[in-house]
Design an enzyme around this catalytic site. Structure first.
Site, short mmCIF file in Angstrom:
data_model
loop_
_atom_site.label_atom_id
_atom_site.label_comp_id
_atom_site.label_asym_id
_atom_site.label_seq_id
_atom_site.Cartn_x
_atom_site.Cartn_y
_atom_site.Cartn_z
N PRO A 23 0.85 -1.20 0.00
CA PRO A 23 0.00 0.00 0.00
C PRO A 23 0.88 1.24 0.00
O PRO A 23 1.78 1.37 0.84
CB PRO A 23 -0.79 -0.13 1.32
CG PRO A 23 0.04 -1.02 2.18
CD PRO A 23 0.78 -1.94 1.26
N MET A 25 0.67 5.52 -0.38
CA MET A 25 -0.17 6.71 -0.46
C MET A 25 0.09 7.47 -1.76
O MET A 25 1.25 7.65 -2.17
CB MET A 25 0.08 7.62 0.73
CG MET A 25 -0.39 7.04 2.06
SD MET A 25 -2.16 6.71 2.12
CE MET A 25 -2.81 8.39 2.01
N GLN A 76 -6.13 -1.36 3.37
CA GLN A 76 -5.37 -1.05 4.58
C GLN A 76 -6.05 0.07 5.35
O GLN A 76 -6.36 1.13 4.79
CB GLN A 76 -3.93 -0.63 4.25
CG GLN A 76 -3.11 -0.43 5.53
CD GLN A 76 -1.70 0.03 5.28
OE1 GLN A 76 -1.48 1.13 4.80
NE2 GLN A 76 -0.72 -0.82 5.61
N CYS A 106 3.42 3.09 9.19
CA CYS A 106 3.64 4.39 8.55
C CYS A 106 4.20 5.39 9.54
O CYS A 106 3.64 5.57 10.63
CB CYS A 106 2.34 4.90 7.96
SG CYS A 106 2.53 6.48 7.09
N HIS A 177 7.96 -4.75 7.71
CA HIS A 177 8.92 -3.88 7.04
C HIS A 177 10.21 -3.96 7.86
O HIS A 177 10.24 -3.56 9.01
CB HIS A 177 8.41 -2.44 7.00
CG HIS A 177 9.26 -1.52 6.18
ND1 HIS A 177 8.75 -0.43 5.52
CD2 HIS A 177 10.59 -1.52 5.92
CE1 HIS A 177 9.72 0.20 4.89
NE2 HIS A 177 10.85 -0.44 5.12
N ASN A 217 8.98 -7.05 3.88
CA ASN A 217 8.83 -5.84 3.07
C ASN A 217 10.05 -4.95 3.33
O ASN A 217 10.65 -5.00 4.39
CB ASN A 217 7.54 -5.12 3.46
CG ASN A 217 7.39 -3.74 2.82
OD1 ASN A 217 7.14 -2.76 3.51
ND2 ASN A 217 7.54 -3.66 1.52
#
Length: 348
Positions: A23, A25, A76, A106, A177, A217
């Site tokens: 995902p 942005m 998400q 994030c 991540h 990730n």
């Protein structure tokens, strides 16, 4: 029949999670996802992050719009209020998504001010409450995307404790991540590059939690690298910017290399298949640039790629730009068989 559909959707999402597009942005909107789906039938696609307050308090249900052709596709969510996330999850399930993912990764200032995203790594008990509430409201799987830690946390201590706490609340799939997030001192862009990657820690987590479905990730730039993580025992690999900037290099070979399915297309075929979609978008009053901005990297590394990017980027943004701009850009591409992307060619 409804239960069969839910089970089939769950199975498809789990299988598809062997390779997913992160995902992102402003990038992975519905036009981008439609484009990516033309290159792979099986890769799991994700929406941009949608905040629970926007859905529940703001009534912004248009943020959940997607085409049937996008499946398997996950949404998400961002948020930190269990009750609000539960309501948002219910809306996502009603909209037909195959998975609902909670953002715990994030690092942006906007996300921090809303007390969600990577900052939630500091409060795993709250994340567990959110996951439990979301699962109670969901008809599909609820998953979590996280970091290995934030700021001065020790990932070797924080990450296993986090996974244990959240999995106890019922989550069985995590995308990790493999970098810390520095909430102070680094921009979101720097947080994608500056903190060092620790893939070894993610592998250690798979050994410590063999019952969990763990995807890695961060920093994965080729299909070969993604395949390597799977061969080394991880359950999935999630690719971000590389899949956006060189979509053909990642996605055109994914069905064969990751899922064992034949039928690889060429980049030109994908461009031609996008034309009817673009025509429908323009016919509904949309702008050409809204779609073609996601296609600039389609011919990356191929003869004519620079001309393709220039003609689309300069022409599509103009007022009233139509299919003639797109057709001219495609016509400018050399009419010769396209070589496989370097990464795919290495695996051919």
């Amino acid at each position: 029949m409804a239960q069969y559909t839910e089970n089939k959707r769950k199975y498809n999402a789990i299988n598809a999670a062997r390779l997913s597009v992160a995902p992102m942005m402003d990038w992975t909107d519905r036009h981008c996802r439609y484009f990516h789906r033309l290159m792979s039938r099986s890769v799991l696609l994700y929406t941009e992050m949608v905040t629970a307050p926007a859905l529940v308090r703001g009534g912004a249900l248009h943020l959940l719009d997607h085409a049937p052709a996008e499946h398997p596709v996950a949404v998400q969510l961002g948020g930190s209020d269990p009750a609000e996330l539960a309501r948002a999850t219910r809306l996502c399930c009603e909209a037909g998504y195959d998975e609902v993912n909670l953002n715990v990764g994030c690092p942006s200032d906007k996300v921090q001010s809303g007390a969600f995203g990577a900052v939630l790594m500091k409060t795993p008990s709250l994340v567990a409450e959110c996951v439990a509430a979301m699962r109670a409201a969901a008809t599909v799987e609820v998953t979590v995307k996280c970091r290995i830690g934030v700021d001065d946390q020790d990932p070797q201590e924080v990450l296993p404790a986090f996974l244990q706490t959240i999995s106890a609340a019922g989550a069985t799939r995590f995308t990790i991540h493999a970098r810390k997030a520095w909430l102070q001192g680094l921009s979101p862009k720097e947080n994608r590059d500056v903190p060092p990657l620790d893939y070894d820690l993610v592998h250690e987590m798979k050994q410590a939690f063999p019952e969990l479905h763990l995807s890695v990730n961060g920093g994965i730039g080729t299909l070969t690298e993604a395949k390597g993580f799977l061969e080394d025992g991880l359950d999935g690999a999630m690719i971000g910017r590389a899949a956006y900037h060189d979509p053909a290099g990642i996605l055109l070979g994914a069905d064969e290399e990751i899922f064992g399915q034949p039928g690889r297309k060429t980049a030109r075929q994908v461009a031609e298949e996008m034309r009817p979609y673009i025509a429908r978008h323009l016919g509904a009053g949309g702008r050409l640039h809204a779609v073609t901005r996601h296609m600039l990297g389609l011919f990356a590394g191929r003869p004519g790629a620079r001309t393709w990017r220039r003609l689309l980027s300069e022409g599509a943004a103009g007022p009233g730009a139509g299919l003639d701009v797109f057709d001219a850009a495609l016509e400018a591409m050399p009419p010769m068989p396209e070589p496989l992307p370097v990464d795919a060619a290495q695996n051919a």
